[in-house]
Design an enzyme around this catalytic site. Structure first.
Site, short mmCIF file in Angstrom:
data_model
loop_
_atom_site.label_atom_id
_atom_site.label_comp_id
_atom_site.label_asym_id
_atom_site.label_seq_id
_atom_site.Cartn_x
_atom_site.Cartn_y
_atom_site.Cartn_z
N HIS A 50 0.85 -1.18 0.00
CA HIS A 50 0.00 0.00 0.00
C HIS A 50 0.89 1.24 0.00
O HIS A 50 2.11 1.15 0.22
CB HIS A 50 -0.95 0.00 1.22
CG HIS A 50 -0.26 0.01 2.55
ND1 HIS A 50 -0.21 -1.08 3.39
CD2 HIS A 50 0.44 0.99 3.18
CE1 HIS A 50 0.47 -0.78 4.48
NE2 HIS A 50 0.89 0.47 4.37
P1 TYD Z 1 -2.08 -3.63 7.65
O1 TYD Z 1 -1.98 -2.16 7.43
O2 TYD Z 1 -2.83 -4.44 6.65
O3 TYD Z 1 -0.63 -4.23 7.84
P2 TYD Z 1 0.55 -4.32 6.76
O4 TYD Z 1 0.39 -3.18 5.83
O5 TYD Z 1 1.78 -4.27 7.58
O6 TYD Z 1 0.47 -5.61 6.06
O7 TYD Z 1 -2.71 -3.85 9.08
C1 TYD Z 1 -3.25 -5.08 9.54
C2 TYD Z 1 -4.46 -4.81 10.42
O8 TYD Z 1 -4.08 -4.07 11.59
C3 TYD Z 1 -5.53 -4.00 9.71
O9 TYD Z 1 -6.79 -4.52 10.08
C4 TYD Z 1 -5.37 -2.62 10.26
C5 TYD Z 1 -4.82 -2.85 11.65
N1 TYD Z 1 -3.93 -1.78 12.12
C6 TYD Z 1 -4.34 -0.95 13.15
O10 TYD Z 1 -5.46 -1.08 13.68
N2 TYD Z 1 -3.50 0.01 13.59
C7 TYD Z 1 -2.27 0.20 13.05
O11 TYD Z 1 -1.51 1.10 13.49
C8 TYD Z 1 -1.86 -0.66 11.97
C9 TYD Z 1 -0.51 -0.48 11.31
C10 TYD Z 1 -2.72 -1.63 11.54
#
Ligand code: TYD
Length: 143
Positions: A50
């Site tokens: 992303h």
């Molecule tokens: P995600 O952004 O998909 O992780 P990555 O990009 O590292 O693969 O996040 C995974 C889940 O955690 C998603 O449901 C959003 C949640 N999340 C939070 O609630 N707070 C945060 O600070 C982060 C980074 C993720």
């Protein structure tokens, strides 16, 4: 061409062991409003995929190693993080993918704002079209 910016944190360790302190504006060029860390990553997992519209982040591999692909649309760079005193800046509008987590890797991320799903661009085509729209708007402003 390399475009990623890394930060070097002062190592404050001594004969007792290591110590690194990270402070907003002194060590990273933004307000630190949120800290999260990624750990216990399963073998072969890739994360990220992303870009953020406005969020600034700095990623530090405080234990182990991983690689982060930084993609600004017109150029890509793979950055290896494997030292607790080196951080990688992930500015807005950089598509990033994190992979090759070593066993036991702990990736610490400092973020300039609270979690907001609305700030994410999770579709690569949408990322490229948002970049194109920004470039067009900037060239109109400059002309
Ligand atoms: P995600 O952004 O998909 O992780 P990555 O990009 O590292 O693969 O996040 C995974 C889940 O955690 C998603 O449901 C959003 C949640 N999340 C939070 O609630 N707070 C945060 O600070 C982060 C980074 C993720």
């Amino acid at each position: 061409m390399a475009f990623a910016t890394t930060l070097t944190f002062s190592a404050l360790g001594d004969h007792r062991g290591g110590l690194i302190a990270i402070e907003q504006y002194k060590s990273v060029p933004f307000d630190i409003k949120r800290v999260y860390f990624i750990f216990d990553t399963k073998k072969g997992v890739e994360r990220g995929f992303h870009a953020h519209k406005t969020l600034h982040q700095a990623a530090v591999c405080v234990h182990g190693s991983c690689r982060i692909l930084m993609d600004k649309g017109c150029d890509k760079e793979m950055v290896t993080l494997n030292r607790p005193d080196i951080g990688l800046l992930i500015p807005p509008m950089i598509w990033h993918e994190v992979r090759d987590f070593s066993k036991g890797c702990v990736l610490l991320v400092l973020a300039s704002d609270l979690y907001d799903e609305g700030d994410y661009i999770r579709d690569y085509k949408q990322f490229l079209s948002s970049l194109a729209a920004m470039t067009k708007a900037n060239s109109l402003i400059a002309s």
